[in-house]
Scaffold this active site. Structure first.
Site, PDB file in Angstrom:
ATOM      1  CB  SER A  81     -37.391   1.939  23.472  1.00  0.00           C
ATOM      2  OG  SER A  81     -37.045   0.764  22.774  1.00  0.00           O
ATOM      3  CE1 TYR A 106     -38.295   5.139  19.359  1.00  0.00           C
ATOM      4  CE2 TYR A 106     -36.958   3.156  19.442  1.00  0.00           C
ATOM      5  CZ  TYR A 106     -38.056   3.870  19.859  1.00  0.00           C
ATOM      6  OH  TYR A 106     -38.917   3.322  20.779  1.00  0.00           O
TER       7      TYR A 106
END
Length: 264
Positions: free
Chosen positions: A142, A155
């Site tokens: 990401s 995350y």
């Protein structure tokens, strides 16, 4: 009389295949002629995917954060003499909220899936790929990998690991004919946000991208032996800015953006 010898189609393994990016990866790889092994937690969705895509020949449902489930997956592939030419490590999720307000075990499970499972599959699959001097590993990270992410703390940290691990593996294996690519998308229109605890993702609409386009960009980069792939001008700008800006500025901006995501 002519003799036609058909080449057996190569295999691809896609984790987190039951929705979002995973489903798109399956469709695109099937179009390239790959036979697919798909994994996911949702048995019903995996069954639907097998009905939709004939190339999905083997579906294994289960939670890969369970070490026994992951071991069974690797053992089953070996028993069936399936050696994937392509590995798509797509399984993963996020948790939105203050770190101390989120259950510790949930965060540890996130680390297990986003890091441990990805690492074990990458290393175990790469062994056979190196023997054949051919293989492709796509690890989904990401743009969060490039910056601290308050409210998506665990995350973002897990994706930083994925980026660093995958970049290093890219350098180690590129001379062995193996492509290792890290896909670093921005916000994508998937169920990621709902599972993360943020059902309304409209605050990210300005940078939201379609799953199909992101998956296609990732595969294009993978088969071109590129180390990193991002999608969208804005996301590329964010990544560039995060790399040159002082860390204290990056984390404050990230916190402000993520704080606003929950406000109406």
């Amino acid at each position: 009389m002519s003799l036609v010898i058909e080449r057996e189609a190569p295999w691809a393994l896609v984790t987190g295949a039951s929705g979002g990016l995973g489903r798109q990866f399956c469709q695109l790889l099937a179009a390239r002629g790959y036979r697919l092994v798909i994994t996911g937690r949702d048995t019903a969705k995996l069954g639907q995917l097998r009905e939709e895509i004939a190339e999905c020949e083997l579906a294994l449902a289960g939670d890969l954060t369970d070490p026994e489930c992951l071991t069974n997956l690797i053992r089953h592939l070996k028993k069936q003499n399936i050696e994937p030419e392509v590995l798509i490590n797509n399984a993963g999720y996020g948790l939105y909220g203050e770190s101390l307000d989120l259950p510790i075990q949930d965060q540890l499970n996130l680390i297990d899936l986003n890091i441990r499972v990805l690492t074990e599959l990458s290393l175990s699959m790469a062994q056979k790929m190196r023997e054949k001097k051919r293989g492709y590993i796509l690890n989904v990270a990401s743009i969060a990998a490039f910056m601290p992410c308050p409210k998506l703390n665990t995350y973002g940290a897990s994706k930083s690991y994925v980026l660093s691990f995958s970049e290093a593996l890219h350098e180690e294996l590129k001379d062995d004919g193996i492509s290792v690519t890290t896909l670093c998308p921005g916000p994508v229109k998937t169920a990621f946000w709902l599972r993360a605890g943020l059902p309304d993702s409209s605050k990210f609409d300005f940078s939201m991208t379609e799953a199909r386009e992101v998956a296609q960009r990732g595969l294009n980069a993978l088969f071109a032996y590129r180390a990193i792939a991002t999608y969208g001008v804005l996301n590329k700008l964010l990544v560039f800015s995060a790399q040159i800006a002082p860390r204290f500025i990056t984390r404050r901006i990230a916190k402000r953006v993520l704080d606003k995501a929950q406000k109406k």
